[in-house]
Scaffold this active site. Structure first.
Site, PDB file in Angstrom:
ATOM      1  N   SER A 238      17.560 -10.867 -12.206  1.00  0.00           N
ATOM      2  CA  SER A 238      17.981 -11.839 -11.202  1.00  0.00           C
ATOM      3  C   SER A 238      16.720 -12.273 -10.474  1.00  0.00           C
ATOM      4  O   SER A 238      15.917 -11.440 -10.067  1.00  0.00           O
ATOM      5  CB  SER A 238      18.938 -11.189 -10.196  1.00  0.00           C
ATOM      6  OG  SER A 238      18.950 -11.942  -8.995  1.00  0.00           O
TER       7      SER A 238
ATOM      8  N   HIS B 129      19.787 -14.053 -15.194  1.00  0.00           N
ATOM      9  CA  HIS B 129      20.988 -14.134 -14.346  1.00  0.00           C
ATOM     10  C   HIS B 129      20.657 -14.990 -13.121  1.00  0.00           C
ATOM     11  O   HIS B 129      19.706 -14.702 -12.392  1.00  0.00           O
ATOM     12  CB  HIS B 129      21.356 -12.704 -13.940  1.00  0.00           C
ATOM     13  CG  HIS B 129      22.508 -12.571 -13.009  1.00  0.00           C
ATOM     14  ND1 HIS B 129      23.826 -12.627 -13.418  1.00  0.00           N
ATOM     15  CD2 HIS B 129      22.554 -12.366 -11.665  1.00  0.00           C
ATOM     16  CE1 HIS B 129      24.628 -12.450 -12.379  1.00  0.00           C
ATOM     17  NE2 HIS B 129      23.881 -12.299 -11.291  1.00  0.00           N
TER      18      HIS B 129
ATOM     19  N   ASP C 215      21.772 -16.467  -9.548  1.00  0.00           N
ATOM     20  CA  ASP C 215      22.679 -16.234  -8.419  1.00  0.00           C
ATOM     21  C   ASP C 215      22.803 -17.490  -7.558  1.00  0.00           C
ATOM     22  O   ASP C 215      21.918 -17.803  -6.768  1.00  0.00           O
ATOM     23  CB  ASP C 215      22.150 -15.066  -7.578  1.00  0.00           C
ATOM     24  CG  ASP C 215      22.356 -13.736  -8.278  1.00  0.00           C
ATOM     25  OD1 ASP C 215      23.512 -13.431  -8.630  1.00  0.00           O
ATOM     26  OD2 ASP C 215      21.367 -13.009  -8.491  1.00  0.00           O
TER      27      ASP C 215
ATOM     28  N   MET D  30      24.451 -19.459  -4.582  1.00  0.00           N
ATOM     29  CA  MET D  30      25.204 -19.312  -3.316  1.00  0.00           C
ATOM     30  C   MET D  30      25.128 -20.641  -2.576  1.00  0.00           C
ATOM     31  O   MET D  30      24.067 -21.273  -2.534  1.00  0.00           O
ATOM     32  CB  MET D  30      24.602 -18.206  -2.451  1.00  0.00           C
ATOM     33  CG  MET D  30      24.514 -16.859  -3.156  1.00  0.00           C
ATOM     34  SD  MET D  30      23.852 -15.580  -2.075  1.00  0.00           S
ATOM     35  CE  MET D  30      23.365 -14.348  -3.287  1.00  0.00           C
TER      36      MET D  30
ATOM     37  N   HIS E 126      26.024 -16.968 -11.928  1.00  0.00           N
ATOM     38  CA  HIS E 126      26.971 -16.188 -11.124  1.00  0.00           C
ATOM     39  C   HIS E 126      27.278 -17.054  -9.902  1.00  0.00           C
ATOM     40  O   HIS E 126      26.464 -17.148  -8.991  1.00  0.00           O
ATOM     41  CB  HIS E 126      26.300 -14.854 -10.777  1.00  0.00           C
ATOM     42  CG  HIS E 126      27.034 -14.013  -9.789  1.00  0.00           C
ATOM     43  ND1 HIS E 126      26.465 -12.920  -9.179  1.00  0.00           N
ATOM     44  CD2 HIS E 126      28.303 -14.088  -9.295  1.00  0.00           C
ATOM     45  CE1 HIS E 126      27.341 -12.368  -8.366  1.00  0.00           C
ATOM     46  NE2 HIS E 126      28.457 -13.069  -8.401  1.00  0.00           N
TER      47      HIS E 126
ATOM     48  N   MET F  45      28.665 -17.969  -6.600  1.00  0.00           N
ATOM     49  CA  MET F  45      29.194 -17.445  -5.335  1.00  0.00           C
ATOM     50  C   MET F  45      29.377 -18.655  -4.427  1.00  0.00           C
ATOM     51  O   MET F  45      28.610 -18.894  -3.496  1.00  0.00           O
ATOM     52  CB  MET F  45      28.216 -16.406  -4.754  1.00  0.00           C
ATOM     53  CG  MET F  45      28.176 -15.126  -5.583  1.00  0.00           C
ATOM     54  SD  MET F  45      26.731 -14.096  -5.243  1.00  0.00           S
ATOM     55  CE  MET F  45      25.550 -14.793  -6.388  1.00  0.00           C
TER      56      MET F  45
ATOM     57  N   MET G 126      30.689  -6.149  -9.438  1.00  0.00           N
ATOM     58  CA  MET G 126      29.690  -6.129  -8.362  1.00  0.00           C
ATOM     59  C   MET G 126      29.570  -4.702  -7.828  1.00  0.00           C
ATOM     60  O   MET G 126      30.565  -4.082  -7.458  1.00  0.00           O
ATOM     61  CB  MET G 126      30.096  -7.055  -7.214  1.00  0.00           C
ATOM     62  CG  MET G 126      29.961  -8.538  -7.492  1.00  0.00           C
ATOM     63  SD  MET G 126      28.372  -9.071  -8.163  1.00  0.00           S
ATOM     64  CE  MET G 126      27.231  -8.627  -6.841  1.00  0.00           C
TER      65      MET G 126
ATOM     66  N   ASP H  91      26.116  -5.577 -11.430  1.00  0.00           N
ATOM     67  CA  ASP H  91      25.170  -6.359 -10.627  1.00  0.00           C
ATOM     68  C   ASP H  91      25.098  -5.817  -9.201  1.00  0.00           C
ATOM     69  O   ASP H  91      26.094  -5.804  -8.489  1.00  0.00           O
ATOM     70  CB  ASP H  91      25.666  -7.820 -10.614  1.00  0.00           C
ATOM     71  CG  ASP H  91      24.736  -8.779  -9.884  1.00  0.00           C
ATOM     72  OD1 ASP H  91      23.623  -8.364  -9.511  1.00  0.00           O
ATOM     73  OD2 ASP H  91      25.140  -9.945  -9.708  1.00  0.00           O
TER      74      ASP H  91
HETATM   75  C1  DX5 Z   1      23.893 -10.259  -5.101  1.00  0.00           C
HETATM   76  C2  DX5 Z   1      23.461 -10.853  -6.439  1.00  0.00           C
HETATM   77  C3  DX5 Z   1      22.695  -9.914  -7.309  1.00  0.00           C
HETATM   78  C4  DX5 Z   1      21.512  -9.267  -6.671  1.00  0.00           C
HETATM   79  C5  DX5 Z   1      20.695  -8.434  -7.596  1.00  0.00           C
HETATM   80  O1  DX5 Z   1      24.600 -11.203  -4.381  1.00  0.00           O
HETATM   81  O2  DX5 Z   1      24.595 -11.249  -7.149  1.00  0.00           O
HETATM   82  O3  DX5 Z   1      22.405 -10.521  -8.557  1.00  0.00           O
HETATM   83  O4  DX5 Z   1      20.737 -10.167  -5.996  1.00  0.00           O
HETATM   84  O5  DX5 Z   1      19.600  -7.956  -6.897  1.00  0.00           O
HETATM   85  P1  DX5 Z   1      19.294  -6.402  -6.704  1.00  0.00           P
HETATM   86  O6  DX5 Z   1      19.076  -5.845  -8.065  1.00  0.00           O
HETATM   87  O7  DX5 Z   1      18.079  -6.404  -5.850  1.00  0.00           O
HETATM   88  O8  DX5 Z   1      20.495  -5.780  -6.023  1.00  0.00           O
HETATM   89 ZN    ZN Z   2      24.464 -11.839  -9.317  1.00  0.00          ZN
END
Ligand code: DX5
Ligand code: ZN
Length: 225
Positions: A6, A31, A33, A35, A68, A70, A139, A181
């Protein structure tokens, strides 16, 4: 077990070289992320389709990209991520009114589909969709930021998915993959591997100031059976 980096903890001004380093170190799945400043509890904004399009152009067509989501409006906007070049769309079961309709729409676009669930969401909400999914994402932190502590209590959820998927396969169904994750590092990668997880997302365990991506990756894969 596959490791999917990520990029959340990356220096975004150096994103191109962070991606180059991850690929050079041997990773083949990234991956993303997403948001939207609304859906996660801490109201963070990360990046969207424009950045993903640049990532796809940088890494070329072979590297697998999942997003992913969010976000509040995945049902309206998922296609933007497909157009930006992702191979798989993963949406939160908590964020969508009609998962069946969304699964079908994503699949009809020729894109792989996954569902993700928060630590406090019961696996029973996802089990009815399992046979239609390429992947289920568990998660192991409350989504919102990188660098949080792993929640070992998600073990039972992973094991429940594992046995449901094994049963599905024994009946000739899909071999839905399990991804985890949040908070995965070299000290717990062996543990989640023993639960039957197929893919671990690793953010701060790979992209940090303690070592290069390649050094951190070697440290992680050394712990795998
Ligand atoms: C959290 C994300 C993850 C996260 C992973 O909201 O979906 O992908 O950032 O990072 P680490 O491995 O640092 O928890
Ligand atoms: Zn994620």
């Amino acid at each position: 077990m596959l490791i999917a980096p990520s990029i959340l903890t990356a220096d975004f001004t150096q994103l191109g070289s962070v991606l180059d380093d991850a690929l050079k170190a041997g990773m083949s799945w990234i991956h993303l992320d997403v948001m939207d400043g609304n859906w996660v509890v801490n109201k963070t904004i990360t990046f969207g389709p424009a950045v993903i399009k640049s990532i796809r152009e940088r890494i070329g067509p072979e590297v697998y990209l999942d997003c992913h989501l969010m976000i509040t409006n995945a049902e309206e906007t998922w296609m933007q991520y497909v157009e930006a070049g992702v191979d798989m769309v993963i949406f939160h079961i908590e964020a969508v009114d009609s998962p069946k309709t969304l699964i079908r729409a994503i699949r009809e676009s020729g894109t792989a589909v996954g569902i993700v669930l928060n630590p406090d969401t019961s696996e029973e909400e996802v089990i009815p969709h399992l046979e239609d999914l390429d992947l289920v994402l568990v998660m192991s932190v409350v989504p919102g930021k990188g660098g949080q502590s792993f929640m070992p209590e998600v073990k039972d959820k992973v094991l429940r998915f594992k046995s449901a998927i094994d049963e599905q396969i024994s009946k000739g169904g899909k071999s839905t993959r399990i991804m985890i994750d949040g908070g995965i590092k070299s000290h717990n990668i062996g543990l989640v591997s023993s639960w039957g997880v197929d893919i671990s997302v690793v953010g701060s365990g790979l992209i940090n100031s303690k070592g290069t991506i390649s050094e951190n990756y070697q440290k992680i894969i050394r712990e795998l059976p």
